[in-house]
Design an enzyme around this catalytic site. Sequence first.
Site, PDB file in Angstrom:
ATOM      1  N   THR A 194       0.792  -1.311  -0.161  1.00  0.00           N
ATOM      2  CA  THR A 194      -0.136   0.061   0.105  1.00  0.00           C
ATOM      3  C   THR A 194       0.811   1.305  -0.069  1.00  0.00           C
ATOM      4  OG1 THR A 194      -1.805  -1.220   1.112  1.00  0.00           O
ATOM      5  CG2 THR A 194      -1.931   1.248   1.116  1.00  0.00           C
TER       6      THR A 194
ATOM      7  N   SER B 170      -0.408 -10.195  -0.908  1.00  0.00           N
ATOM      8  CA  SER B 170      -1.222 -11.480  -0.954  1.00  0.00           C
ATOM      9  C   SER B 170      -0.482 -12.446  -1.956  1.00  0.00           C
ATOM     10  CB  SER B 170      -2.612 -11.336  -1.404  1.00  0.00           C
ATOM     11  OG  SER B 170      -3.111 -10.248  -0.613  1.00  0.00           O
TER      12      SER B 170
ATOM     13  N   ASP C 154      -0.594  -7.354   4.838  1.00  0.00           N
ATOM     14  CA  ASP C 154      -1.304  -8.478   4.870  1.00  0.00           C
ATOM     15  C   ASP C 154      -0.460  -9.693   5.020  1.00  0.00           C
ATOM     16  OD1 ASP C 154      -3.564  -7.267   4.427  1.00  0.00           O
ATOM     17  OD2 ASP C 154      -3.894  -8.013   2.277  1.00  0.00           O
TER      18      ASP C 154
ATOM     19  N   GLN D 124      -5.873 -20.785  19.916  1.00  0.00           N
ATOM     20  CA  GLN D 124      -6.531 -19.772  19.237  1.00  0.00           C
ATOM     21  C   GLN D 124      -6.638 -18.232  19.788  1.00  0.00           C
ATOM     22  OE1 GLN D 124     -10.400 -21.359  18.294  1.00  0.00           O
ATOM     23  NE2 GLN D 124      -9.512 -23.305  17.445  1.00  0.00           N
TER      24      GLN D 124
END
Length: 360
Positions: free
Chosen positions: A28, A74, A105, A293
């Site tokens: 970005t 990505s 990301d 988690q």
Amino acid sequence: MSYTPLNTPSDVAFHRSGKVLLIYTGGTIGMGRNPVTSALEPLDFAHLVDNLPEFRYLRTGVDTHLFDPPIDSSDMSPALWALLVRIITENYDAYDGFVILHGTDTMAYTASALSFMLENLTKPVILTGSQLPIGQLRTDGKENLVTSIELASAHHPDGSPMVPEVCIYFGGHLLRGNRATKQSADGFNAFATFNYPVLCHAGVSFTFHEHHILTPDYTRGPVPHTEMDTNVIVMSLFPGIQECFLRHVFEAPELRSVVMRTFGSGNAPQSPWLIHLLSEASERGVCIVNISQCMAGAVAMGRYDTGLQLKEAGVVSGYDSTVEGAVTKLMYLQARYHDAQTVRTYMNRSLAGEISVGES
């Protein structure tokens, strides 16, 4: 700030170049808005530099190496991690440190991978980027980039680097790369290390927390590794998970390891079929690593019976590892060792500060 060198022999000389290599992969920070579609798309590096008049005030020189074309994070891959390792290794002696401009990301995956692939790193490798393109009025990219360059060139009075490890700098915080996780899709404080302290706070001045920073063996150089074995999968447990789906995954002949995200401190359903499936896979040589988690905290499989059953089935603890750290560590170890037990042994050791070994 006073400084007492640790594990640094007196005959080691630090030759400073006064330069940092800036490696632009994309992301970005270097994007602009397409006037037709309004979508963000990569721009050339000249555009990025044009928006950074601050460069002229830096006290260190900056050379650049560009990915052509730049990539969306990505699309980051182990092959591109290997390319980054080669770029850093080939230019290692010519620079005081390295800054990698990267999309957010997958930044934590790249930082984790590089921490293992650049064994015994003795210079800073700092990944950074932004949540807003550098040409936008409220961009966070300028501060992130300029500060990363300053941190990559920061050194002690004896010439040794302040932070000789792979880090992520974002939003005023310098973080250990293999402890970092992206915590926000749109906040300027995009990354955090929930299980490890910040290495440096960047405010009006830098506040380094030296007792949290790795100390390499300065008597030898870094050992680069470029091979990664990607036969690993991440699996999250949830109430109602079905045997038929998991069995297809666990019986894949190519599978070498599983990062299993369990409940709480490392607990799983007490379903006989699940324990049997895990035992079968472990006996076949699949390395199953148990991580929580939860964002913070560590796996402690001996705390509850549900976790103890996993341990008896051959599952190994991932302690307080991030998903990114566990996945890339397995890729790295599997490329180096064919024996599953050796991989399991090293998963229980801290190789680059990625886990706090030991469980209650």
